[in-house]
Design a protein around this motif. Sequence first.
Motif, PDB file in Angstrom:
ATOM      1  N   LEU A  67      26.867  46.457  30.431  1.00  0.00           N
ATOM      2  CA  LEU A  67      27.755  46.324  29.220  1.00  0.00           C
ATOM      3  C   LEU A  67      29.168  45.957  29.709  1.00  0.00           C
ATOM      4  O   LEU A  67      29.927  45.042  29.120  1.00  0.00           O
ATOM      5  CB  LEU A  67      27.881  47.730  28.756  1.00  0.00           C
ATOM      6  N   LEU A  68      29.724  46.405  31.025  1.00  0.00           N
ATOM      7  CA  LEU A  68      30.843  45.901  31.570  1.00  0.00           C
ATOM      8  C   LEU A  68      30.799  44.311  31.473  1.00  0.00           C
ATOM      9  O   LEU A  68      32.013  43.761  31.299  1.00  0.00           O
ATOM     10  CB  LEU A  68      31.453  46.660  32.725  1.00  0.00           C
ATOM     11  N   LYS A  69      29.726  43.874  32.115  1.00  0.00           N
ATOM     12  CA  LYS A  69      29.871  42.765  32.272  1.00  0.00           C
ATOM     13  C   LYS A  69      29.882  41.785  30.969  1.00  0.00           C
ATOM     14  O   LYS A  69      30.807  40.632  30.962  1.00  0.00           O
ATOM     15  CB  LYS A  69      28.379  42.068  32.998  1.00  0.00           C
ATOM     16  N   ALA A  70      29.235  42.389  29.928  1.00  0.00           N
ATOM     17  CA  ALA A  70      29.441  41.609  28.542  1.00  0.00           C
ATOM     18  C   ALA A  70      30.607  41.809  27.991  1.00  0.00           C
ATOM     19  O   ALA A  70      31.358  40.836  27.511  1.00  0.00           O
ATOM     20  CB  ALA A  70      28.506  42.410  27.552  1.00  0.00           C
ATOM     21  N   VAL A  71      31.488  42.907  28.262  1.00  0.00           N
ATOM     22  CA  VAL A  71      33.156  43.081  27.861  1.00  0.00           C
ATOM     23  C   VAL A  71      33.631  41.964  28.624  1.00  0.00           C
ATOM     24  O   VAL A  71      34.657  41.295  28.048  1.00  0.00           O
ATOM     25  CB  VAL A  71      33.385  44.296  28.356  1.00  0.00           C
ATOM     26  N   ILE A 122      40.635  46.827  39.132  1.00  0.00           N
ATOM     27  CA  ILE A 122      41.627  47.020  40.248  1.00  0.00           C
ATOM     28  C   ILE A 122      40.953  48.464  40.793  1.00  0.00           C
ATOM     29  O   ILE A 122      40.973  48.630  42.075  1.00  0.00           O
ATOM     30  CB  ILE A 122      42.948  47.090  39.899  1.00  0.00           C
ATOM     31  N   THR A 123      40.781  49.517  39.682  1.00  0.00           N
ATOM     32  CA  THR A 123      40.560  50.890  40.422  1.00  0.00           C
ATOM     33  C   THR A 123      39.166  51.285  40.833  1.00  0.00           C
ATOM     34  O   THR A 123      38.922  52.250  41.498  1.00  0.00           O
ATOM     35  CB  THR A 123      41.133  51.826  39.411  1.00  0.00           C
ATOM     36  N   GLU A 124      38.098  50.493  39.987  1.00  0.00           N
ATOM     37  CA  GLU A 124      36.772  50.999  40.148  1.00  0.00           C
ATOM     38  C   GLU A 124      35.788  49.921  40.649  1.00  0.00           C
ATOM     39  O   GLU A 124      34.584  50.297  41.032  1.00  0.00           O
ATOM     40  CB  GLU A 124      36.158  51.576  38.796  1.00  0.00           C
ATOM     41  N   VAL A 125      36.014  48.768  40.617  1.00  0.00           N
ATOM     42  CA  VAL A 125      35.115  47.830  40.874  1.00  0.00           C
ATOM     43  C   VAL A 125      34.645  47.647  42.330  1.00  0.00           C
ATOM     44  O   VAL A 125      33.553  47.178  42.605  1.00  0.00           O
ATOM     45  CB  VAL A 125      35.612  46.257  40.519  1.00  0.00           C
ATOM     46  N   ASP A 130      28.248  43.737  41.883  1.00  0.00           N
ATOM     47  CA  ASP A 130      27.720  42.778  41.188  1.00  0.00           C
ATOM     48  C   ASP A 130      28.991  42.626  39.936  1.00  0.00           C
ATOM     49  O   ASP A 130      29.144  41.320  39.442  1.00  0.00           O
ATOM     50  CB  ASP A 130      26.515  43.278  40.181  1.00  0.00           C
ATOM     51  N   ILE A 131      29.440  43.642  39.609  1.00  0.00           N
ATOM     52  CA  ILE A 131      30.716  43.526  38.452  1.00  0.00           C
ATOM     53  C   ILE A 131      32.111  42.596  39.043  1.00  0.00           C
ATOM     54  O   ILE A 131      32.191  41.675  38.528  1.00  0.00           O
ATOM     55  CB  ILE A 131      31.394  44.869  37.795  1.00  0.00           C
ATOM     56  N   ALA A 132      32.165  42.874  40.295  1.00  0.00           N
ATOM     57  CA  ALA A 132      33.050  42.041  41.078  1.00  0.00           C
ATOM     58  C   ALA A 132      32.718  40.698  41.041  1.00  0.00           C
ATOM     59  O   ALA A 132      33.519  39.926  40.805  1.00  0.00           O
ATOM     60  CB  ALA A 132      33.384  42.746  42.423  1.00  0.00           C
ATOM     61  N   GLU A 133      31.625  40.191  41.235  1.00  0.00           N
ATOM     62  CA  GLU A 133      31.046  39.063  41.411  1.00  0.00           C
ATOM     63  C   GLU A 133      31.097  38.255  40.025  1.00  0.00           C
ATOM     64  O   GLU A 133      31.661  37.023  40.049  1.00  0.00           O
ATOM     65  CB  GLU A 133      29.785  39.070  41.882  1.00  0.00           C
ATOM     66  N   VAL A 134      31.046  39.023  38.836  1.00  0.00           N
ATOM     67  CA  VAL A 134      30.900  38.321  37.656  1.00  0.00           C
ATOM     68  C   VAL A 134      32.360  38.176  37.401  1.00  0.00           C
ATOM     69  O   VAL A 134      32.863  37.076  36.818  1.00  0.00           O
ATOM     70  CB  VAL A 134      30.315  39.300  36.578  1.00  0.00           C
ATOM     71  N   TYR A 135      33.316  39.189  37.536  1.00  0.00           N
ATOM     72  CA  TYR A 135      34.817  39.130  37.317  1.00  0.00           C
ATOM     73  C   TYR A 135      35.342  37.985  38.207  1.00  0.00           C
ATOM     74  O   TYR A 135      36.218  37.142  37.470  1.00  0.00           O
ATOM     75  CB  TYR A 135      35.444  40.461  37.515  1.00  0.00           C
ATOM     76  N   TYR A 136      34.875  37.856  39.294  1.00  0.00           N
ATOM     77  CA  TYR A 136      35.615  36.815  40.013  1.00  0.00           C
ATOM     78  C   TYR A 136      35.081  35.410  39.460  1.00  0.00           C
ATOM     79  O   TYR A 136      35.914  34.428  39.477  1.00  0.00           O
ATOM     80  CB  TYR A 136      35.298  36.839  41.535  1.00  0.00           C
TER      81      TYR A 136
END
Length: 229
Positions: A67-71, A122-125, A130-136
């Motif tokens: 869900l967060l990746k989709a966001v 910044i606070t939770e990733v 996996d989320i960090a990788e998608v965000y980057y």
Amino acid sequence: MATALLAEPERPHRQRRKQARPQELIDAALALFVEHGFAATRMEEIASRAGVSKGTLYLYYPSKEELLKAVIRERLSSEIKAVAAEVARHEGSYAELLREMFALWWLRAYDNPASGVFKLVITEVRGFPDIAEVYYREVVEPGSHLIGEMVSKGIAAGEFRAVDVEAAVHSLVLPMVMMCVHKHSLGACAPIESLLDPHQFVYQHIDLVVRGLLVTPPPTTAPPGKKKR
């Protein structure tokens, strides 16, 4: 009568709702992630906020991470692609491109609930690689490349000084990210007076950096967006 018979029938409400449901789930998840934090939010809460069963939520998104990746993709990555299309159509000064396009980009980000994603990252990733990788991959890399391209073309055109492009990108972006973080942290309970007008801050910040990039700085004038008294 013939025209009426040939007209496309209106889709049933249930079908329209089904097509809109992924967006409704993303909206509900984003609101709760920003309110309570990513780790503290439960899937049942997201389903309840969206008005669906937990089982229905899992049909679309098998985990909170998805869900967060989709966001991230829907609210941040898509915005970068839209800005890239606008930049490709731009003609004229690269200084004005940064002042106008970059400012509008960040003002849209700041005014959108998705600005809370920066605080979440910044606070939770750190606990969710996996989320960090998608965000980057979908936000940091394409965003940095787009801004770096604007600066590089300005240097090549002789409009900007031969600066370290990566450092210039960081100088432009990091204060904007921190402004969004402030909005969803200290700014929510003890706002800093100088940031009470974030739109003004954006224009002033960009003007400051752009003036440092220019080969020949222009005479001192009020930056774009500044209200004249």
